[in-house]
Structure formats: structure tokens, C-alpha cells
Scaffold this motif. Structure first.
Motif, PDB file in Angstrom:
ATOM      1  N   SER A 121     -69.444   9.020 -14.521  1.00 55.80           N
ATOM      2  CA  SER A 121     -69.837   8.751 -15.906  1.00 55.80           C
ATOM      3  C   SER A 121     -68.726   8.045 -16.682  1.00 55.80           C
ATOM      4  O   SER A 121     -69.000   7.196 -17.520  1.00 55.80           O
ATOM      5  CB  SER A 121     -70.253  10.041 -16.619  1.00 55.80           C
ATOM      6  OG  SER A 121     -69.144  10.883 -16.804  1.00 55.80           O
ATOM      7  N   GLU A 124     -68.757   4.436 -15.773  1.00 53.64           N
ATOM      8  CA  GLU A 124     -69.906   3.789 -16.423  1.00 53.64           C
ATOM      9  C   GLU A 124     -69.587   3.500 -17.886  1.00 53.64           C
ATOM     10  O   GLU A 124     -69.940   2.440 -18.406  1.00 53.64           O
ATOM     11  CB  GLU A 124     -71.143   4.685 -16.302  1.00 53.64           C
ATOM     12  CG  GLU A 124     -72.411   4.069 -16.827  1.00 53.64           C
ATOM     13  CD  GLU A 124     -72.895   2.856 -16.055  1.00 53.64           C
ATOM     14  OE1 GLU A 124     -73.628   2.052 -16.650  1.00 53.64           O
ATOM     15  OE2 GLU A 124     -72.542   2.697 -14.875  1.00 53.64           O
ATOM     16  N   LYS A 125     -68.898   4.424 -18.550  1.00 52.34           N
ATOM     17  CA  LYS A 125     -68.513   4.208 -19.950  1.00 52.34           C
ATOM     18  C   LYS A 125     -67.530   3.043 -20.069  1.00 52.34           C
ATOM     19  O   LYS A 125     -67.640   2.226 -20.982  1.00 52.34           O
ATOM     20  CB  LYS A 125     -67.903   5.487 -20.538  1.00 52.34           C
ATOM     21  CG  LYS A 125     -68.904   6.601 -20.729  1.00 52.34           C
ATOM     22  CD  LYS A 125     -68.215   7.895 -21.146  1.00 52.34           C
ATOM     23  CE  LYS A 125     -69.194   9.061 -21.189  1.00 52.34           C
ATOM     24  NZ  LYS A 125     -68.542  10.335 -21.476  1.00 52.34           N
ATOM     25  N   LYS A 127     -67.280   0.563 -17.941  1.00 53.79           N
ATOM     26  CA  LYS A 127     -68.060  -0.636 -17.631  1.00 53.79           C
ATOM     27  C   LYS A 127     -68.810  -1.120 -18.866  1.00 53.79           C
ATOM     28  O   LYS A 127     -68.813  -2.303 -19.182  1.00 53.79           O
ATOM     29  CB  LYS A 127     -69.043  -0.362 -16.497  1.00 53.79           C
ATOM     30  CG  LYS A 127     -69.896  -1.583 -16.120  1.00 53.79           C
ATOM     31  CD  LYS A 127     -71.096  -1.210 -15.287  1.00 53.79           C
ATOM     32  CE  LYS A 127     -72.268  -0.754 -16.031  1.00 53.79           C
ATOM     33  NZ  LYS A 127     -73.057  -1.656 -16.811  1.00 53.79           N
ATOM     34  N   ASN A 128     -69.414  -0.194 -19.599  1.00 53.21           N
ATOM     35  CA  ASN A 128     -70.177  -0.557 -20.792  1.00 53.21           C
ATOM     36  C   ASN A 128     -69.284  -1.175 -21.868  1.00 53.21           C
ATOM     37  O   ASN A 128     -69.669  -2.144 -22.519  1.00 53.21           O
ATOM     38  CB  ASN A 128     -70.927   0.651 -21.352  1.00 53.21           C
ATOM     39  CG  ASN A 128     -72.057   1.084 -20.455  1.00 53.21           C
ATOM     40  OD1 ASN A 128     -72.566   0.314 -19.649  1.00 53.21           O
ATOM     41  ND2 ASN A 128     -72.446   2.337 -20.564  1.00 53.21           N
ATOM     42  N   SER A 156     -71.142  -9.280 -14.044  1.00 55.26           N
ATOM     43  CA  SER A 156     -71.260  -8.000 -13.365  1.00 55.26           C
ATOM     44  C   SER A 156     -70.235  -7.915 -12.225  1.00 55.26           C
ATOM     45  O   SER A 156     -69.545  -6.906 -12.063  1.00 55.26           O
ATOM     46  CB  SER A 156     -72.672  -7.846 -12.827  1.00 55.26           C
ATOM     47  OG  SER A 156     -72.975  -6.520 -12.642  1.00 55.26           O
TER      48      SER A 156
END
Length: 193
Positions: A121, A124-125, A127-128, A156
Motif C-alpha cells: 500500500s 501504491e501511495k 506511485k500515485n 507507467s
């Protein structure tokens, strides 16, 4: 008691709890860390912990939020189109050097949150945030001019490459200097391997 002294004590206590959590996360999964483990290692009582946090996950979440905000502030200063200019003179792009220096200065959190005991997670944070602040804004600007340089697939690819580069750098204890890492990222972003 003076408010400044109390605020300084609170900051110092929170930093100690944060550093101790990351130290423990480098040894165990977050699911296996208890408040008792944390407070014993930090040499604090449990009541002090509960003055600031509900549980271990609250401590982690609050620190992730702070870390991500610090990272966002660095990322907004980066203009990927400047890579070309700096690459042509073989110099590291200063805002990228700052970003890598920040990662190096925060090596313990990086190893904990992006290592084997960290969760997907957090990646992912990151990456965002990278996607939003670093590449997507640049892509939108270029799209308005009808001259997009990078496709969504390329973004990406670069974002996940960046995360992989950081993870590997952490794995190597950030032994490569930040200036060199900035050059590596620029060259890979522009030229591939």
C-alpha cells in the motif's frame, strides 16, 4: 511549562516513536509489532504512546502521511522536460539530487516501508504521488500543445522503474551518491538501459 518546550518534547517523542517503529519494521512485519514492543524499545511508557496514537497502525499511517507530503513537496519542483538539457551536459538535475538526498536522509523509513516487511500500500501511495505530481501534470501540459512526448505507458514504465531504482538503492544502503542516482534516473528515463 512553556508551550515551546512542550511542543519540542512532543516532536521529540513522536520522532522517537517513528524511528523505533521503522527500526522494528526492518526486523518484523507491522502485524507482528505490538505497542509493548515499541514502547520497550523506545524506553517510553505505553501511556505516552496512547497520548499520541490509537495503535501501531495509527502511528504508521500518520507517519506515512507526513512522509508522502514531504515527498510531494520535492516532486512538484521537478520538471521532467529539463532532463534533456541536463542530460546533454551530463550534469545531475538539482531537484532530482534533492529528492535522492531526501531519500538518503530518510533511509530508515525507506527500508522499513519499501522493504520486505513494508506493505504494498505504501508503494501504491508513492506511485500515485509520483504519477500526479511528477509525470501526469507534465503530460497534460504537453497534451494541450498537441505534442505529447511520452505516452501513458511510458509514464507507467518510468514510475515503476523509479520505484524499483529506489528500492534497489535502499537495499544497497544508499551507497551510491544522490548526484549519481539523479544522473542514472535521468539517463534511464531518456535513453532506456
Amino acid at each position: 511549562m512553556d508551550k515551546q518546550i512542550a511542543d519540542r518534547r512532543i516532536r521529540k517523542t513522536k520522532k522517537l516513536l517513528r524511528d523505533t517503529l521503522f527500526e522494528l519494521m526492518n526486523e518484523n512485519s507491522i502485524d507482528n509489532i505490538t505497542v509493548k514492543d515499541l514502547t520497550e524499545r523506545a524506553d517510553l511508557n505505553r501511556g505516552t504512546f496512547y497520548l499520541h496514537y490509537r495503535d501501531i497502525f495509527d502511528l504508521l499511517e500518520q507517519n506515512e502521511t507526513e512522509i508522502l507530503e514531504e515527498m510531494r513537496k520535492l516532486l512538484v519542483k521537478i520538471n521532467p522536460s529539463a532532463f534533456i538539457e541536463y542530460n546533454s551536459i551530463n550534469k545531475p538535475y538539482p531537484p532530482l539530487v534533492d529528492l535522492f538526498q531526501w531519500f538518503k536522509d530518510n533511509l530508515s523509513f525507506g527500508k522499513a516501508l519499501m522493504g520486505s516487511n513494508g506493505g504494498i500500500s505504501f508503494l501504491e501511495k508513492i506511485k500515485n504521488i509520483v504519477e500526479k505530481e511528477f509525470y501526469k501534470n507534465q503530460y497534460k501540459i504537453q497534451k494541450k500543445d498537441n505534442t505529447p512526448i511520452f505516452s501513458e505507458y511510458y509514464y507507467s514504465y518510468i514510475i515503476f522503474g523509479f520505484l524499483g531504482l529506489i528500492k534497489q538503492w535502499f537495499k544497497n544502503d544508499a551507497s551510491t551518491p544522490p548526484k549519481e542516482m539523479a544522473l542514472i534516473l535521468m539517463k534511464i528515463s531518456l535513453n532506456g538501459i
